[in-house]
Motif scaffolding. Structure first.
Motif, PDB file in Angstrom:
ATOM      1  N   ASP B 300      48.405  -0.465  55.038  1.00  0.00           N
ATOM      2  CA  ASP B 300      48.411   0.745  55.633  1.00  0.00           C
ATOM      3  C   ASP B 300      49.914   1.110  56.239  1.00  0.00           C
ATOM      4  OD1 ASP B 300      47.125   3.125  56.715  1.00  0.00           O
ATOM      5  OD2 ASP B 300      47.237   2.400  58.690  1.00  0.00           O
ATOM      6  N   ASP B 301      50.785   0.213  56.560  1.00  0.00           N
ATOM      7  CA  ASP B 301      52.028   0.516  56.981  1.00  0.00           C
ATOM      8  C   ASP B 301      53.034   0.721  56.015  1.00  0.00           C
ATOM      9  OD1 ASP B 301      51.393   0.029  59.568  1.00  0.00           O
ATOM     10  OD2 ASP B 301      52.038  -1.975  59.755  1.00  0.00           O
ATOM     11  N   LEU B 302      52.674  -0.126  54.662  1.00  0.00           N
ATOM     12  CA  LEU B 302      53.540   0.498  53.589  1.00  0.00           C
ATOM     13  C   LEU B 302      53.276   1.859  53.027  1.00  0.00           C
ATOM     14  CD1 LEU B 302      52.779  -2.725  51.404  1.00  0.00           C
ATOM     15  CD2 LEU B 302      55.370  -2.184  52.105  1.00  0.00           C
ATOM     16  N   GLY B 303      51.972   2.243  53.078  1.00  0.00           N
ATOM     17  CA  GLY B 303      51.720   3.582  52.710  1.00  0.00           C
ATOM     18  C   GLY B 303      50.468   3.574  51.646  1.00  0.00           C
ATOM     19  N   TYR B 304      50.120   2.223  51.228  1.00  0.00           N
ATOM     20  CA  TYR B 304      49.213   2.002  50.156  1.00  0.00           C
ATOM     21  C   TYR B 304      47.965   2.759  50.440  1.00  0.00           C
ATOM     22  CZ  TYR B 304      46.426   0.784  46.404  1.00  0.00           C
ATOM     23  OH  TYR B 304      45.290   0.933  45.244  1.00  0.00           O
ATOM     24  N   MET B 305      47.490   2.568  51.655  1.00  0.00           N
ATOM     25  CA  MET B 305      45.994   3.081  52.106  1.00  0.00           C
ATOM     26  C   MET B 305      45.826   4.533  51.841  1.00  0.00           C
ATOM     27  SD  MET B 305      44.132   0.878  52.547  1.00  0.00           S
ATOM     28  CE  MET B 305      43.476  -0.790  53.389  1.00  0.00           C
ATOM     29  N   ALA B 306      46.819   5.251  52.021  1.00  0.00           N
ATOM     30  CA  ALA B 306      46.766   6.833  51.980  1.00  0.00           C
ATOM     31  C   ALA B 306      46.507   7.081  50.381  1.00  0.00           C
ATOM     32  CB  ALA B 306      47.967   7.454  52.303  1.00  0.00           C
ATOM     33  N   MET B 427      45.155  15.446  53.771  1.00  0.00           N
ATOM     34  CA  MET B 427      46.016  14.056  54.011  1.00  0.00           C
ATOM     35  C   MET B 427      47.258  13.992  53.275  1.00  0.00           C
ATOM     36  SD  MET B 427      44.450  10.507  52.445  1.00  0.00           S
ATOM     37  CE  MET B 427      44.942  10.787  50.752  1.00  0.00           C
ATOM     38  N   GLU B 428      48.182  13.402  54.254  1.00  0.00           N
ATOM     39  CA  GLU B 428      49.524  13.214  53.965  1.00  0.00           C
ATOM     40  C   GLU B 428      49.673  12.074  53.144  1.00  0.00           C
ATOM     41  OE1 GLU B 428      51.837  13.682  57.521  1.00  0.00           O
ATOM     42  OE2 GLU B 428      53.966  13.266  56.375  1.00  0.00           O
ATOM     43  N   LEU B 429      50.700  12.026  52.188  1.00  0.00           N
ATOM     44  CA  LEU B 429      51.045  10.905  51.535  1.00  0.00           C
ATOM     45  C   LEU B 429      52.380  10.415  51.957  1.00  0.00           C
ATOM     46  CD1 LEU B 429      49.873  11.035  47.709  1.00  0.00           C
ATOM     47  CD2 LEU B 429      48.901   9.967  49.680  1.00  0.00           C
ATOM     48  N   PRO B 430      52.445   9.666  53.003  1.00  0.00           N
ATOM     49  CA  PRO B 430      54.002   9.367  53.707  1.00  0.00           C
ATOM     50  C   PRO B 430      54.797   8.575  52.482  1.00  0.00           C
ATOM     51  CG  PRO B 430      52.478   7.969  54.492  1.00  0.00           C
ATOM     52  CD  PRO B 430      51.542   8.723  53.675  1.00  0.00           C
ATOM     53  N   PRO B 431      56.187   8.508  52.704  1.00  0.00           N
ATOM     54  CA  PRO B 431      57.073   7.718  51.891  1.00  0.00           C
ATOM     55  C   PRO B 431      56.665   6.194  52.284  1.00  0.00           C
ATOM     56  CG  PRO B 431      58.102   9.457  53.429  1.00  0.00           C
ATOM     57  CD  PRO B 431      56.902   9.398  53.631  1.00  0.00           C
ATOM     58  N   TYR B 432      56.835   5.478  51.030  1.00  0.00           N
ATOM     59  CA  TYR B 432      56.648   4.151  51.388  1.00  0.00           C
ATOM     60  C   TYR B 432      57.680   3.661  52.299  1.00  0.00           C
ATOM     61  CZ  TYR B 432      53.477   4.361  47.289  1.00  0.00           C
ATOM     62  OH  TYR B 432      52.502   4.429  46.395  1.00  0.00           O
ATOM     63  N   ARG B 433      57.258   2.763  53.365  1.00  0.00           N
ATOM     64  CA  ARG B 433      58.114   1.957  54.120  1.00  0.00           C
ATOM     65  C   ARG B 433      57.882   0.748  54.449  1.00  0.00           C
ATOM     66  NH1 ARG B 433      57.380   7.573  57.476  1.00  0.00           N
ATOM     67  NH2 ARG B 433      59.100   8.497  57.013  1.00  0.00           N
ATOM     68  N   VAL B 434      58.870  -0.180  54.474  1.00  0.00           N
ATOM     69  CA  VAL B 434      58.342  -1.562  54.705  1.00  0.00           C
ATOM     70  C   VAL B 434      58.493  -1.919  56.115  1.00  0.00           C
ATOM     71  CG1 VAL B 434      59.295  -3.956  54.372  1.00  0.00           C
ATOM     72  CG2 VAL B 434      59.733  -2.104  52.437  1.00  0.00           C
ATOM     73  N   PRO B 435      57.210  -2.254  56.625  1.00  0.00           N
ATOM     74  CA  PRO B 435      57.237  -2.693  58.032  1.00  0.00           C
ATOM     75  C   PRO B 435      57.936  -3.720  58.585  1.00  0.00           C
ATOM     76  CG  PRO B 435      54.892  -3.115  57.259  1.00  0.00           C
ATOM     77  CD  PRO B 435      55.823  -2.710  55.929  1.00  0.00           C
ATOM     78  N   THR B 436      58.167  -3.710  59.882  1.00  0.00           N
ATOM     79  CA  THR B 436      58.855  -4.933  60.102  1.00  0.00           C
ATOM     80  C   THR B 436      57.667  -5.819  60.582  1.00  0.00           C
ATOM     81  OG1 THR B 436      58.977  -3.965  62.903  1.00  0.00           O
ATOM     82  CG2 THR B 436      60.687  -3.631  61.265  1.00  0.00           C
ATOM     83  N   LEU B 437      58.162  -7.204  60.509  1.00  0.00           N
ATOM     84  CA  LEU B 437      57.200  -8.457  60.699  1.00  0.00           C
ATOM     85  C   LEU B 437      56.666  -8.251  62.148  1.00  0.00           C
ATOM     86  CD1 LEU B 437      56.034 -10.767  59.215  1.00  0.00           C
ATOM     87  CD2 LEU B 437      57.649 -12.271  60.419  1.00  0.00           C
ATOM     88  N   ARG B 438      57.568  -7.759  63.009  1.00  0.00           N
ATOM     89  CA  ARG B 438      57.307  -7.553  64.491  1.00  0.00           C
ATOM     90  C   ARG B 438      56.304  -6.634  64.569  1.00  0.00           C
ATOM     91  NH1 ARG B 438      60.268  -5.074  68.880  1.00  0.00           N
ATOM     92  NH2 ARG B 438      58.956  -5.475  70.722  1.00  0.00           N
ATOM     93  N   LEU B 439      56.357  -5.402  63.985  1.00  0.00           N
ATOM     94  CA  LEU B 439      55.272  -4.437  64.193  1.00  0.00           C
ATOM     95  C   LEU B 439      53.812  -4.984  63.763  1.00  0.00           C
ATOM     96  CD1 LEU B 439      54.229  -1.488  64.633  1.00  0.00           C
ATOM     97  CD2 LEU B 439      54.836  -0.954  62.284  1.00  0.00           C
ATOM     98  N   LEU B 440      54.050  -5.678  62.339  1.00  0.00           N
ATOM     99  CA  LEU B 440      52.739  -6.220  61.700  1.00  0.00           C
ATOM    100  C   LEU B 440      52.025  -7.304  62.640  1.00  0.00           C
ATOM    101  CD1 LEU B 440      51.891  -5.465  59.130  1.00  0.00           C
ATOM    102  CD2 LEU B 440      52.757  -7.646  58.266  1.00  0.00           C
ATOM    103  N   MET B 441      53.002  -8.047  63.370  1.00  0.00           N
ATOM    104  CA  MET B 441      52.425  -9.121  64.020  1.00  0.00           C
ATOM    105  C   MET B 441      51.604  -8.669  65.397  1.00  0.00           C
ATOM    106  SD  MET B 441      54.719 -12.216  63.386  1.00  0.00           S
ATOM    107  CE  MET B 441      54.677 -13.177  64.737  1.00  0.00           C
TER     108      MET B 441
END
Lengths: 94, 628
Positions: B300-306, B427-441
């Motif tokens: 989801d954070d990467l943008g794939y789910m959209a 539905m918006e298709l956001p640009p791909y973004r690499v989430p930080t490890l901290r956000l993910l955790m």
């Protein structure tokens, strides 16, 4: 002068991927149209069709610096003036 | 405004970086609930800014403040102080992605129009510059007449400056003229503001373009979609196994250890068979839940789910739902609880409710122990085609039955109770973004913590009640009986045993006897509990040793007639019952919370019980007819 080109005034869903158009107006004033206006589909806005989903619907559009997916049913509510000078490909990244 | 608590409302569209900002300002101390009467999520967090207590109210992500549904109305009413019991914010913080400012300004205009003190936070200003865009923040401040702060949320850039601005909400300027209320005039206003602040639209994200060319390609995209789904199932069922077995052994070891060190009696029984058996059965799912959430949040954070929702939307549209419903139903394959929570991304309240109501039909991991026991005991382990065996085929059939039923029920609900046009699909298709490890955790930990809290409260409570029902009153078996016979006698005389006998007439048409009845009653807490309950009932030497339980249920006969209890028809009927019935207190609890009513969990429980009963009855009749 007769022209073989597609009609100048069309609805958003008829834009082929790579084609662009300028929004002329929306079908009505219901909640759906209201939300589409909120999303930036107001007269004068340039919209470009980027691609269709693998099963043909919905379609991804680019407008106002972001990318929005709409189904054909919603796209059909948006009247656009086809831009004839549109770039033939979608991959011409600025 | 006094020097007391300052309430700040965060307003922004989905993907605006609002959540990252909320986390950066409040840390992990968010309180989550619902607004009265609707399913809209209420999230508040406290922060101490320059020595002052600030409550951040995270409003639901929205593209517009003009409500088109009852749920959206809540935000408008909250902001105008018309929501009973919820104090309105003193000031608003509008959050906008700097890259899509052309659209975000339309929302900012509406926020300004509310007349509350307001400031604007522009997120992702690094991405704007990287993509060749530009914007003069000082000019934007002057043009809007309010403070504007540029931040890079995930790196913490600009957060200190923002804190200073937030602590002085009393001094914020007001716009000299309010933007127009009409959406078309608003767009003109936004255009003139943008040209005044020397705005240059950022170029397309080359990375996003390049990835989308593959991910959304008709052939490659479909294959990638299938591969992601396969990885997903592999993750739930195979990769989580070692950790789950490890935890299972740890629970079993602790139980054995307690039996060894404590004197035999009610206390040790209570701890081992009540607390550890109940909570342990659920805790073993923790590795699966953590892995699942890690993958879901990463995608989801990467943008794939959209993108996945974009690819599958057509299929979901055919039954009246949309792409995002698919994404949350997918989570329900692990557990309906995260699946139901994931429905928050669906903007249409109707679609969201239907998705919630059919989520329990997706085969969750708690059914696996039940399926494993019954299929392992009664379906021959014969290979029929390559690596595919008869047992695997049976399991696949149960998955398909559940999934197809979910789609069918959704279609029926959308054509009956939830008929009519709701919101448009957008539905918006956001640009791909690499989430930080901290956000993910942070996200994964919050979900794991919620899961553990449930295990420690609801599931613990229900396990204790069940233990009581299974053990009291404690009847003394006849003196000459073996320990096994004594345990079985005590169970038959217990409250649970009597309930089993009492409901036997109702479940006899499905081919179930009183022992299965006890298991069904116990499994109302959680499906997998039926396995440990049957274990107790059959008084197998070790109730967690499914191998011996397998043999016990295979051999069990009715006392009078000497007919087998588990006939093929009964096994099929029981499996089908588990495909449908909603035996899960956690799911009911999360449904109650997410729909903010008792009506919908009651409806879901009722329709699934009726469906389960009917399908089991038909299955029992058909298999009986075919087998004889």
């Amino acid at each position: 002068m007769p022209s073989p080109r597609p009609a100048l005034i069309a609805t958003l869903d008829t834009l082929a991927p790579g084609e662009a158009g300028i929004v002329e107006g929306l079908e009505g004033n219901g909640p759906v149209d209201q939300r589409l206006r909120d999303l930036g589909l107001v007269p004068g806005t340039k919209v470009m069709a980027l691609r269709r989903a693998p099963l043909g619907d919905p379609t991804e559009y680019e407008l106002r610096g972001y990318r929005l997916c709409l189904r054909r049913t919603e796209g059909a509510r948006v009247r656009v003036r086809r831009e004839l000078a549109a770039a033939p490909g979608t991959e011409s990244a600025a | 405004m006094s020097e007391g608590v300052l309430r700040l409302g965060l307003v922004g569209s989905p993907n605006s970086g609002k959540t990252t900002l909320f986390n950066a300002l409040t840390g992990l101390r968010a309180k989550v609930g619902n607004y009265p009467g609707v399913t809209v999520e209420r999230r508040e967090g406290e922060a101490r800014i320059e020595g002052r207590r600030v409550v951040m109210v995270d409003l639901p992500g929205t593209y517009s403040l003009t409500p088109v549904s009852r749920d959206e109305e809540v935000v408008t009413r909250l902001l105008s102080g018309q929501l009973a019991g919820v104090p309105p914010p003193h000031a608003l913080v509008a959050v906008a992605d700097a890259c899509s400012i052309e659209r975000s300004l339309l929302l900012v205009a509406q926020v300004l129009g509310l007349g509350l003190p307001c400031c604007l936070v522009l997120t992702m200003i690094d991405e704007l510059t990287a993509r060749g865009g530009a914007l003069d923040i000082a000019r934007l401040e002057r043009a809007l007449g309010i403070p504007v702060v540029g931040v890079i949320g995930h790196r913490g850039v600009g957060i200190d400056q923002l804190r200073r601005v937030l602590s002085r909400a009393e001094t914020w300027g007001r716009p000299p003229i309010l933007p127009p209320a009409d959406p078309e005039e608003r767009a003109g206003w936004a255009q003139s503001v943008l040209s005044h602040v020397l705005h240059t639209r950022p170029g397309r994200s080359r990375v996003t373009d390049a990835i989308d060319r593959v991910i959304l390609h008709p052939v490659a995209g479909t294959l990638i979609f299938a591969a992601v789904m396969l990885t997903f199932f592999q993750l739930i069922f195979a990769w989580a196994q070692p950790a789950m077995e490890g935890l299972d052994h740890a629970v079993a070891f602790t139980r054995g250890w307690l039996h060894g060190v404590m004197p035999a009696g009610v206390v040790v029984d209570f701890l081992v068979d009540g607390v550890l058996a109940g909570v342990g059965a659920v805790i073993v799912f923790l590795p699966q839940i953590v892995l699942l959430f890690s993958l879901l949040y990463l995608l989801d954070d990467l943008g794939y789910m959209a993108r996945a929702a974009f690819v599958i939307d057509r299929v979901m549209g055919a039954i009246g739902l949309e792409g995002r419903s698919f994404v949350s139903l997918l989570s329900s394959y692990a557990c309906a609880v995260p699946g139901i929570m994931a429905t928050r991304t669906i903007p249409s309240p109707r679609d969201r409710l239907v998705t919630i109501l059919v989520s329990p039909l997706m085969t969750c991991s708690a059914r696996l122990p039940v399926y494993a026991l019954l299929i392992g005991a009664f379906v021959p382990s014969r290979r029929i085609f390559g690596p595919l065996g008869l047992q695997g085929l049976a399991l696949l059939g149960l998955y398909l039955l559940g999934s197809l039923s979910a789609l069918a029920v959704a279609a029926v609900l959308k054509k009956s109770l939830f008929r009519g046009q709701g919101l448009p699909f957008y539905m918006e298709l956001p640009p791909y973004r690499v989430p930080t490890l901290r956000l993910l955790m942070t996200q994964v930990w919050a979900s794991a913590r919620a899961f553990l809290r449930r295990a420690g409260t609801i599931i613990l409570g229900v396990s204790l009640v069940l233990w009581g029902l299974l053990h009291f009153p404690h009847a003394q078996a006849p003196p000459a009986s073996t320990p096994r016979e004594a345990a079985r006698f005590a169970l038959e005389q217990s409250i649970a045993g009597r309930i089993g006998h009492a409901i036997e007439p109702a479940i006899a048409p499905l081919g179930f006897d009183w022992k299965i009845g006890v298991g069904l009653v116990a499994s109302l807490a959680a499906r997998e509990v039926i396995v440990s309950t049957l274990g107790q009932i059959y008084a197998a030497s070790d109730q967690d040793d499914t191998a011996s339980l397998r043999q016990a249920i295979r051999r069990d006969v009715h006392p009078g007639t000497q007919d087998l209890v588990f006939t093929p028809a009964t096994v099929a009927s029981l499996l089908v019952f588990f495909v449908f019935a909603l035996q899960c207190t956690s799911t009911l609890a999360v449904m109650r919370r997410e729909t903010n009513s008792l009506r919908w969990p009651a409806f879901a429980f009722g329709y699934l019980l009726a469906l389960g009963y009917g399908a089991s009855y038909v299955t029992h009749q058909v298999v009986t007819a075919l087998w004889s």
